[in-house]
Design a protein around this motif. Structure first.
Motif, PDB file in Angstrom:
ATOM      1  N   GLN A  28      -9.974  -0.314 -10.342  1.00 14.10           N
ATOM      2  CA  GLN A  28      -8.991  -0.613 -11.385  1.00 14.10           C
ATOM      3  C   GLN A  28      -7.828  -1.378 -10.794  1.00 14.10           C
ATOM      4  OE1 GLN A  28      -8.331   3.668 -12.596  1.00 14.10           O
ATOM      5  NE2 GLN A  28      -8.428   2.769 -14.631  1.00 14.10           N
ATOM      6  N   THR A  29      -7.102  -2.067 -11.658  1.00 14.03           N
ATOM      7  CA  THR A  29      -5.813  -2.556 -11.197  1.00 14.03           C
ATOM      8  C   THR A  29      -4.943  -1.348 -10.874  1.00 14.03           C
ATOM      9  OG1 THR A  29      -4.846  -2.615 -13.418  1.00 14.03           O
ATOM     10  CG2 THR A  29      -5.994  -4.599 -12.652  1.00 14.03           C
ATOM     11  N   ALA A  30      -4.108  -1.473  -9.864  1.00 17.01           N
ATOM     12  CA  ALA A  30      -3.241  -0.353  -9.495  1.00 17.01           C
ATOM     13  C   ALA A  30      -2.321   0.030 -10.648  1.00 17.01           C
ATOM     14  CB  ALA A  30      -2.430  -0.708  -8.247  1.00 17.01           C
ATOM     15  N   ARG A  31      -1.927  -0.942 -11.450  1.00 16.47           N
ATOM     16  CA  ARG A  31      -1.049  -0.652 -12.586  1.00 16.47           C
ATOM     17  C   ARG A  31      -1.730   0.270 -13.590  1.00 16.47           C
ATOM     18  NH1 ARG A  31       3.498  -3.017 -13.984  1.00 16.47           N
ATOM     19  NH2 ARG A  31       3.144  -4.685 -12.461  1.00 16.47           N
ATOM     20  N   ALA A  32      -3.054   0.190 -13.684  1.00 14.02           N
ATOM     21  CA  ALA A  32      -3.794   1.051 -14.614  1.00 14.02           C
ATOM     22  C   ALA A  32      -4.107   2.412 -14.017  1.00 14.02           C
ATOM     23  CB  ALA A  32      -5.092   0.366 -15.044  1.00 14.02           C
ATOM     24  N   LEU A  72      -5.204  -3.627  -6.392  1.00 12.18           N
ATOM     25  CA  LEU A  72      -6.279  -2.833  -6.975  1.00 12.18           C
ATOM     26  C   LEU A  72      -6.325  -1.463  -6.322  1.00 12.18           C
ATOM     27  CD1 LEU A  72      -9.204  -5.442  -6.820  1.00 12.18           C
ATOM     28  CD2 LEU A  72      -7.511  -5.155  -8.647  1.00 12.18           C
ATOM     29  N   MET A  73      -6.987  -0.529  -6.999  1.00 12.05           N
ATOM     30  CA  MET A  73      -7.294   0.781  -6.432  1.00 12.05           C
ATOM     31  C   MET A  73      -8.808   0.962  -6.371  1.00 12.05           C
ATOM     32  SD  MET A  73      -4.684   2.566  -5.509  1.00 12.05           S
ATOM     33  CE  MET A  73      -2.906   2.733  -5.794  1.00 12.05           C
ATOM     34  N   LEU A 143      -8.313  -9.530   2.189  1.00 15.25           N
ATOM     35  CA  LEU A 143      -7.872  -8.329   1.489  1.00 15.25           C
ATOM     36  C   LEU A 143      -7.320  -7.324   2.494  1.00 15.25           C
ATOM     37  CD1 LEU A 143     -10.741  -7.736  -1.126  1.00 15.25           C
ATOM     38  CD2 LEU A 143      -8.488  -8.772  -1.503  1.00 15.25           C
ATOM     39  N   LEU A 144      -6.133  -6.818   2.195  1.00 15.79           N
ATOM     40  CA  LEU A 144      -5.559  -5.696   2.932  1.00 15.79           C
ATOM     41  C   LEU A 144      -5.990  -4.413   2.235  1.00 15.79           C
ATOM     42  CD1 LEU A 144      -3.589  -4.213   4.879  1.00 15.79           C
ATOM     43  CD2 LEU A 144      -1.777  -4.716   3.205  1.00 15.79           C
ATOM     44  N   PHE A 145      -6.655  -3.530   2.971  1.00 13.31           N
ATOM     45  CA  PHE A 145      -7.035  -2.207   2.479  1.00 13.31           C
ATOM     46  C   PHE A 145      -6.105  -1.201   3.150  1.00 13.31           C
ATOM     47  CE2 PHE A 145     -10.790  -4.854   2.266  1.00 13.31           C
ATOM     48  CZ  PHE A 145     -11.351  -4.544   1.045  1.00 13.31           C
ATOM     49  N   THR A 146      -5.421  -0.391   2.363  1.00 16.23           N
ATOM     50  CA  THR A 146      -4.457   0.532   2.937  1.00 16.23           C
ATOM     51  C   THR A 146      -4.393   1.805   2.108  1.00 16.23           C
ATOM     52  OG1 THR A 146      -2.205   0.669   3.843  1.00 16.23           O
ATOM     53  CG2 THR A 146      -2.442  -0.342   1.661  1.00 16.23           C
ATOM     54  N   HIS A 147      -3.679   2.811   2.632  1.00 16.02           N
ATOM     55  CA  HIS A 147      -3.490   4.033   1.865  1.00 16.02           C
ATOM     56  C   HIS A 147      -2.730   3.708   0.583  1.00 16.02           C
ATOM     57  CE1 HIS A 147      -3.078   8.380   1.319  1.00 16.02           C
ATOM     58  NE2 HIS A 147      -1.844   8.150   0.927  1.00 16.02           N
ATOM     59  N   GLN A 196      -5.817   1.254  -1.545  1.00 18.43           N
ATOM     60  CA  GLN A 196      -5.181   0.206  -2.334  1.00 18.43           C
ATOM     61  C   GLN A 196      -5.547  -1.133  -1.715  1.00 18.43           C
ATOM     62  OE1 GLN A 196      -1.186   1.180  -3.292  1.00 18.43           O
ATOM     63  NE2 GLN A 196      -0.821  -0.626  -4.543  1.00 18.43           N
ATOM     64  N   VAL A 197      -5.828  -2.113  -2.552  1.00 15.41           N
ATOM     65  CA  VAL A 197      -6.340  -3.407  -2.100  1.00 15.41           C
ATOM     66  C   VAL A 197      -5.344  -4.490  -2.517  1.00 15.41           C
ATOM     67  CG1 VAL A 197      -8.285  -4.995  -2.146  1.00 15.41           C
ATOM     68  CG2 VAL A 197      -8.678  -2.540  -2.444  1.00 15.41           C
TER      69      VAL A 197
END
Length: 241
Positions: A28-32, A72-73, A143-147, A196-197
């Motif tokens: 999902q988008t992080a906002r969602a 994104l999440m 893409l940065l993948f992080t907590h 989080q992406v």
């Protein structure tokens, strides 16, 4: 105030094996995917150190909210049950003979693989959340993948990494994570955000210049600090894009 033209957000394509499409929570988008505690947080609360006078909470902090909403999440594939360091699951995805992807939703890294890193290990391993989605980005975009940012409520800490997903578009990026609480007993539900992406243009390290303020800049800085101290919402109304 005028703002520079903002390029369109890069399109990220998430794909899964068709046999898993009906089983997997979707990215999902992080906002969602904002956390429930943010929705229920009060906008103001009495402050004991101010004799009970109200203060605004993080719900009024645009930088905090924008970090939660960025990118994104990636979701946890299925419920994971934890009992003081032991993990189990009730999930039986189909066997996929045309892929080497694990059927387990979680794997482990040996603690020796982090030897020399200052990581506290609450259990004798580093967890690895298995990701069942490939991600494709436009050329030149990594893409940065992080907590998940500002998500200190989660009982793990996902390690960060950058992957060139314009080139690695057919591969799976999995998420190593430190488990933080050996005595945790409970269930991480399917859909829990595990990474989080954030899309990054590749090869754009900043050109840093370090200098001192001019008199004009000192005066502008003071005016802005006064506005921030006296006018709630100054950043949101005047500077937030």
């Amino acid at each position: 105030m005028s703002t520079p033209d903002i390029p369109p957000a890069p399109r990220i394509i998430a794909r899964c094996h068709p046999a898993l499409a009906a089983l997997l929570p979707e990215p999902q988008t992080a906002r969602a995917a904002l956390p429930d505690w943010l929705r229920t947080m009060p906008a103001q609360t009495p402050a004991d150190t101010l004799n009970g006078d109200p203060v605004r909470t993080l719900k009024h902090c645009p930088p905090f909210l924008d970090a939660l909403s960025l990118g994104l999440m990636m979701p946890l594939a299925t419920d994971l049950h934890f009992d003081r360091g032991a993990v189990s699951w009730d999930w039986d995805p189909p066997v996929l003979p045309d892929t080497a992807l694990s059927r387990a939703p979680i794997a482990l890294h040996l603690p020796e693989q982090a030897k020399g890193a200052p990581y506290p290990l609450a259990v004798n391993s580093i967890l690895k959340f298995i990701n069942f989605w490939t991600l494709e980005t436009p050329p030149g975009t990594s893409l940065l993948f992080t907590h998940p940012l500002n998500r200190e409520d989660l009982p793990f800490r996902t390690l960060s990494g950058v992957v060139d997903c314009d080139l690695f578009r057919d591969g799976y990026v999995h998420f190593p994570a430190l488990w933080l609480d050996r005595d945790f007993t409970g269930t991480l539900p399917a859909g829990t955000p595990i990474a989080q992406v954030i899309a990054l243009p590749r090869g754009t390290s900043p050109d840093l210049e370090v200098t001192v303020m001019t008199d004009t800049q000192i005066a502008a800085n003071r005016r802005l600090q006064d506005d921030l101290a006296t006018t709630p919402g100054t950043y949101r109304k005047r500077f937030r894009h």
